[in-house]
Design an enzyme around this catalytic site. Sequence first.
Site, PDB file in Angstrom:
ATOM      1  N   SER A 246      37.273 -30.770 -18.518  1.00  0.00           N
ATOM      2  CA  SER A 246      35.832 -30.621 -18.356  1.00  0.00           C
ATOM      3  C   SER A 246      35.182 -30.185 -19.669  1.00  0.00           C
ATOM      4  O   SER A 246      35.687 -29.293 -20.347  1.00  0.00           O
ATOM      5  CB  SER A 246      35.548 -29.585 -17.271  1.00  0.00           C
ATOM      6  OG  SER A 246      36.175 -29.991 -16.072  1.00  0.00           O
ATOM      7  N   ARG A 365      23.086 -29.444 -17.008  1.00  0.00           N
ATOM      8  CA  ARG A 365      23.491 -30.845 -16.855  1.00  0.00           C
ATOM      9  C   ARG A 365      22.309 -31.748 -16.529  1.00  0.00           C
ATOM     10  O   ARG A 365      21.250 -31.292 -16.100  1.00  0.00           O
ATOM     11  CB  ARG A 365      24.535 -30.960 -15.756  1.00  0.00           C
ATOM     12  CG  ARG A 365      25.815 -30.186 -16.116  1.00  0.00           C
ATOM     13  CD  ARG A 365      27.039 -30.753 -15.526  1.00  0.00           C
ATOM     14  NE  ARG A 365      28.219 -30.065 -16.026  1.00  0.00           N
ATOM     15  CZ  ARG A 365      29.322 -30.696 -16.422  1.00  0.00           C
ATOM     16  NH1 ARG A 365      29.398 -32.014 -16.383  1.00  0.00           N
ATOM     17  NH2 ARG A 365      30.359 -30.019 -16.860  1.00  0.00           N
TER      18      ARG A 365
HETATM   19  P1  GTP Z   1      32.661 -32.964 -17.820  1.00  0.00           P
HETATM   20  O1  GTP Z   1      31.439 -33.652 -17.344  1.00  0.00           O
HETATM   21  O2  GTP Z   1      32.591 -31.480 -17.654  1.00  0.00           O
HETATM   22  O3  GTP Z   1      33.913 -33.506 -17.210  1.00  0.00           O
HETATM   23  O4  GTP Z   1      32.698 -33.110 -19.437  1.00  0.00           O
HETATM   24  P2  GTP Z   1      33.019 -34.325 -20.429  1.00  0.00           P
HETATM   25  O5  GTP Z   1      34.480 -34.414 -20.655  1.00  0.00           O
HETATM   26  O6  GTP Z   1      32.314 -35.555 -19.997  1.00  0.00           O
HETATM   27  O7  GTP Z   1      32.388 -33.795 -21.809  1.00  0.00           O
HETATM   28  P3  GTP Z   1      31.086 -34.282 -22.615  1.00  0.00           P
HETATM   29  O8  GTP Z   1      31.229 -35.648 -23.169  1.00  0.00           O
HETATM   30  O9  GTP Z   1      29.897 -34.005 -21.774  1.00  0.00           O
HETATM   31  O10 GTP Z   1      31.109 -33.257 -23.839  1.00  0.00           O
HETATM   32  C1  GTP Z   1      31.104 -31.863 -23.666  1.00  0.00           C
HETATM   33  C2  GTP Z   1      30.665 -31.175 -24.936  1.00  0.00           C
HETATM   34  O11 GTP Z   1      31.516 -31.554 -26.022  1.00  0.00           O
HETATM   35  C3  GTP Z   1      29.248 -31.551 -25.352  1.00  0.00           C
HETATM   36  O12 GTP Z   1      28.602 -30.399 -25.819  1.00  0.00           O
HETATM   37  C4  GTP Z   1      29.455 -32.536 -26.456  1.00  0.00           C
HETATM   38  O13 GTP Z   1      28.387 -32.542 -27.371  1.00  0.00           O
HETATM   39  C5  GTP Z   1      30.770 -32.083 -27.096  1.00  0.00           C
HETATM   40  N1  GTP Z   1      31.512 -33.236 -27.687  1.00  0.00           N
HETATM   41  C6  GTP Z   1      31.750 -34.441 -27.099  1.00  0.00           C
HETATM   42  N2  GTP Z   1      32.403 -35.280 -27.940  1.00  0.00           N
HETATM   43  C7  GTP Z   1      32.594 -34.598 -29.095  1.00  0.00           C
HETATM   44  C8  GTP Z   1      33.209 -34.922 -30.360  1.00  0.00           C
HETATM   45  O14 GTP Z   1      33.715 -36.026 -30.591  1.00  0.00           O
HETATM   46  N3  GTP Z   1      33.244 -33.932 -31.295  1.00  0.00           N
HETATM   47  C9  GTP Z   1      32.685 -32.696 -31.070  1.00  0.00           C
HETATM   48  N4  GTP Z   1      32.751 -31.782 -32.049  1.00  0.00           N
HETATM   49  N5  GTP Z   1      32.078 -32.355 -29.901  1.00  0.00           N
HETATM   50  C10 GTP Z   1      32.037 -33.288 -28.925  1.00  0.00           C
HETATM   51  C1  SPV Z   2      33.708 -31.035 -14.565  1.00  0.00           C
HETATM   52  O1  SPV Z   2      33.663 -29.792 -14.544  1.00  0.00           O
HETATM   53  O2  SPV Z   2      34.747 -31.658 -14.902  1.00  0.00           O
HETATM   54  C2  SPV Z   2      32.513 -31.817 -14.230  1.00  0.00           C
HETATM   55  C3  SPV Z   2      31.364 -31.088 -13.685  1.00  0.00           C
HETATM   56  O3  SPV Z   2      32.523 -33.034 -14.362  1.00  0.00           O
HETATM   57  S1  SPV Z   2      31.557 -30.744 -11.990  1.00  0.00           S
HETATM   58  O4  SPV Z   2      30.959 -31.865 -11.245  1.00  0.00           O
HETATM   59  O5  SPV Z   2      30.837 -29.508 -11.716  1.00  0.00           O
HETATM   60  O6  SPV Z   2      32.948 -30.648 -11.653  1.00  0.00           O
HETATM   61 MN    MN Z   3      34.507 -33.767 -15.172  1.00  0.00          MN
END
Ligand code: GTP
Ligand code: SPV
Ligand code: MN
Length: 582
Positions: A246, A365
């Site tokens: 996450s 979010r």
């Molecule tokens: P969930 O929805 O919780 O499952 O998260 P996710 O895995 O989809 O993560 P997401 O892409 O939303 O990124 C989470 C955070 O990491 C954000 O604040 C992004 O800006 C940061 N982030 C994503 N990709 C990168 C990257 O390549 N480099 C860095 N430094 N930060 C990143």
């Molecule tokens: C995660 O936590 O991996 C998410 C957000 O994608 S939630 O839907 O709250 O689990």
């Molecule tokens: Mn997730």
Amino acid sequence: MSSVESWVEEVARTTRPNEVVWCDGSDAENERLIDQMLADGTLLPVNQEAYPNCYLHRSHPLDVARTEHLTFICTERPEEVGPTNNWMSPREARDRVWPLFDGCMRGRTMYVVPYIMGPVASPYSKVGIELTDSPYVVASMRIMTRMGKVALDRLERGATDWVPGIHSLGDLSPDRRFILHFPSSRTIWSIGSGYGGNALLGKKCYALRIASTMGRDQGWLAEHMLILGLESPEGDVTYIAGAFPSACGKTNLAMLKSPFEAEGWKVYTVGEDISWMNIGPDGRLWAINPENGYFGVAPGTSYKTNPNAMEVFRRNTIFTNVALTEDGRVWWEGMDGPLPERLTDWQGRPWTPASGTKAAHPNSRFTAPASQNPVLSSHWEDPRGVPLSAILFGGRRARTVPLVFGSFTWQHGVFLGATMASETTAAATGAVGVVRRDPMAMLPFCGYNMGDYWAHWLEIGQRASNPPTIFQVNWFRTDEDGKFIWPGYGQNMRVLRWIREVVRARAGSQSRETPIGLVPTVEAIGAEEVGISRQQAELLLSVDRDEWIREAEDQTAHLEQFGDHLPPEIRAEHRALLNRLK
Ligand code: GTP
Ligand code: SPV
Ligand code: MN
């Protein structure tokens, strides 16, 4: 009376709502709900000129993320859930948790929310029904799933294996909050939270925890993975899935804006959080995205990092726990432009740069329809799914783990997934930045014993004659000053291009074999072209033997906690890694 109707009546007899409303998913119904939530303050309007049909929801300040310690798998024996899940017996659930549902919807409406997880035309899709007393959950489920009449139609055509889920806000107290899963009856009970994965039951409760047990029984995989299509200048598309914990970059990678678009390199999104994967007749793994929308992390999202996301939530979006500017636009840390002098923070309080707090909650979010994604894959609703060539496992690791490396075999790749670790984030309550083992990014989401789950992965690889190649990635390695070495985001395209070469067996001269796997050369990634020094580029791709011996030794306790459930193949891979290192 249908089985759905009698179940709804039975639940209403316990929860005692004033009214029961069956949701059809129509625009008119949605408008009524939004008006009602605007009237009672559940939703606040944001600037409608800049963001048409977008709204802000502020959750209870003690209800801002998934609560893993209040999440349980309910089976007869603790061994079935293993050492990494919280266990509760079905009897204790009935005695301790069910009484909380007694009268919990008094004075409220109970909404019946039928939904499909997966494309409407896909044989792999499945139906769920969520009963909830939260109109915010209803509006969110309408974005995140195919909700309403379309799901009832599927039931009427004979789908019998629907998943019942009961959700109530309760009193929102963490002391009376429980998220329970019953794999044997495929039932979900959630009370005391209105946030994200705790409350939108289609997402983590169904599409991961319950679906993972369905996949075990039926021979498929339900995974916490993005799915993307990488288009090359030659016009072919390589499909890649990626499991990162996450808030570790799935949404961002899935929507990546290519810096090499002019040359013909482009990424298309199939999914950004969950993947259901079946073995196709050709022996490949075929993936569908069970979701219909994105529940994405707001902080860090900007035109610089993720311009495609900025377009996704331009309209028809529900924001949760973000800040507002004086002219009613959404704002969060990492947003483009200068820091505003005045904001309203995520709790509705006045905020200035001198406040010393975050204006948006770190786990704030956006909830937006996938259809608004400017780089949505034309195959995202393909009933068969898309055929995967690669699977990535990734996490946040300040040290040790190079930018990318490839596994030698499927079995070695499963071992990489089984031992992966990542620093914790704000997506779950608890300490942030602590390194923990998070196998396959499924630690909070696997509905059964993780050791058995690895055995299931190994078996899938045996049955699939042409499984994807498994890689590990790490965008988050830091230098001596604690800064990320790799620019990440769009530049991750460089890593995807090397992966495509490897899966096409053309990366020989661009790679070197190390004890942990196949690592690209600095030139193959073009690591010096992104403005980092040769020395930093080498650090990014380095495999330090001593650090890796410590890493491998640290994996021992993690693996051994599974006892008899640890597949011998995983233990053998662990031993082989130590031998290669020593
Ligand atoms: P969930 O929805 O919780 O499952 O998260 P996710 O895995 O989809 O993560 P997401 O892409 O939303 O990124 C989470 C955070 O990491 C954000 O604040 C992004 O800006 C940061 N982030 C994503 N990709 C990168 C990257 O390549 N480099 C860095 N430094 N930060 C990143
Ligand atoms: C995660 O936590 O991996 C998410 C957000 O994608 S939630 O839907 O709250 O689990
Ligand atoms: Mn997730």
